[in-house]
Each structure stands twice: as structure tokens, then as C-alpha cells.
Scaffold this motif. Structure first.
Motif, short mmCIF file in Angstrom:
data_model
loop_
_atom_site.label_atom_id
_atom_site.label_comp_id
_atom_site.label_asym_id
_atom_site.label_seq_id
_atom_site.Cartn_x
_atom_site.Cartn_y
_atom_site.Cartn_z
N PRO A 14 -54.12 84.16 12.03
CA PRO A 14 -53.21 83.24 12.72
C PRO A 14 -53.94 82.50 13.83
O PRO A 14 -54.90 83.04 14.38
CB PRO A 14 -52.13 84.16 13.29
N PRO A 15 -53.55 81.32 14.18
CA PRO A 15 -52.48 80.51 13.61
C PRO A 15 -52.94 79.64 12.44
O PRO A 15 -52.16 78.94 11.83
CB PRO A 15 -52.06 79.64 14.78
N GLN A 17 -53.86 80.33 9.43
CA GLN A 17 -53.32 80.68 8.12
C GLN A 17 -52.03 79.93 7.81
O GLN A 17 -51.63 79.84 6.66
CB GLN A 17 -53.09 82.19 8.00
N PHE A 18 -51.38 79.40 8.82
CA PHE A 18 -50.12 78.67 8.62
C PHE A 18 -50.34 77.18 8.30
O PHE A 18 -49.38 76.47 8.03
CB PHE A 18 -49.23 78.80 9.86
N HIS A 122 -49.20 70.10 15.14
CA HIS A 122 -48.81 71.21 14.25
C HIS A 122 -48.05 72.27 15.05
O HIS A 122 -48.67 73.09 15.73
CB HIS A 122 -50.02 71.78 13.54
N SER A 124 -46.77 75.05 14.30
CA SER A 124 -47.13 76.44 14.06
C SER A 124 -48.29 76.88 14.95
O SER A 124 -48.34 78.04 15.39
CB SER A 124 -47.48 76.68 12.59
N VAL A 125 -49.21 75.97 15.24
CA VAL A 125 -50.33 76.30 16.13
C VAL A 125 -49.83 76.41 17.57
O VAL A 125 -50.18 77.34 18.29
CB VAL A 125 -51.45 75.24 16.02
N GLU A 127 -46.77 77.16 18.57
CA GLU A 127 -45.93 78.34 18.70
C GLU A 127 -46.74 79.61 18.82
O GLU A 127 -46.37 80.54 19.52
CB GLU A 127 -44.98 78.45 17.51
N TYR A 128 -47.86 79.66 18.11
CA TYR A 128 -48.69 80.86 18.15
C TYR A 128 -49.29 81.04 19.52
O TYR A 128 -49.31 82.08 20.09
CB TYR A 128 -49.80 80.79 17.09
#
Length: 128
Positions: A14-15, A17-18, A122, A124-125, A127-128
């Protein structure tokens, strides 16, 4: 070959992999590789940052903090393969901790500019 290895590595942590495969490849193409022998001070508290997010490929690092110049050093964390460090310091523009390679350590370095692009585009990045 090195790009393929970086793509495989990033695809499993992560991140990154998302992200979609095309973007993981683009990130991998922007990485450089750095080796730090055990005992190397990779960053020093209160100094400018190195300008890159560090993604540990192999090894272990120790993160410490000293409350003042005469204070005791406190261990904050240990990070190992698949983990990152330096994000908070990159955002602040100053190194908040000292980071020492506890073992021989190899890191991928993701330039601040590329990291900022990912954070801005992005979720997802971010949020991580």
C-alpha cells in the motif's frame, strides 16, 4: 529488468497496490534506488528533507526523536521492507526525526514532485 522488479514490488504494497497497473509502471519509472549500509544516518532531525519519499525494498530503519538538543533520544518506530518513511517531513519541508539504517537497507526513492502528483490526483494514495 529493474523497472519490472519495481512494478512487482509496488504492486504488492500500500498505497501503490491500489493504483491501476499503467500508473504503477509510471511510478516505477520515476524511482531511483539507494543503498544505506547498517549504521548510516539517512536523515537527521531538524535538517532539510532529502526531497524523496523512501520506500524500503530491503532492510530495517530505526526512527528516533529528540525533544531538545540535550534530551534523550526516543525510539518512535522501526520500518521494514514494504513500508515508507519521510512523508510528514516532506510535507513540512523539515526533517522531524532521525532515521538510521539498522541493517543494510535498500530504498526506492520517489521524488517529491511525483509524490505530490499522486497525492493530488489519486484519492487512494491520499487516504493511505
Amino acid at each position: 529488468m529493474m523497472i519490472e522488479e519495481a512494478v512487482r514490488f509496488l504492486s504488492g504494497i500500500p498505497p501503490f497496490q491500489f493504483l491501476e497497473p499503467r500508473l504503477i509502471r509510471e511510478v516505477a519509472e520515476s524511482l531511483t534506488l539507494a543503498f544505506f549500509p547498517a549504521g548510516t544516518e539517512m536523515t537527521l532531525q531538524d535538517n532539510p528533507t532529502g526531497g524523496s519519499l523512501r520506500i524500503i525494498k530491503k532492510g530495517v530503519v530505526k526512527i528516533t526523536f529528540r525533544a531538545n538538543s540535550g534530551g534523550d533520544e526516543t525510539i518512535v518506530d522501526y520500518r521494514e521492507a514494504g513500508e515508507t518513511f519521510g512523508l510528514v517531513s516532506l510535507m513540512a519541508g523539515q526533517q522531524w526525526t532521525t532515521i538510521v539504517a539498522s541493517q543494510d537497507t535498500i530504498c526506492y526513492l520517489l521524488p517529491r514532485e511525483r509524490l505530490n502528483e499522486l497525492l493530488g490526483t489519486h484519492p487512494s494514495v491520499m487516504e493511505y
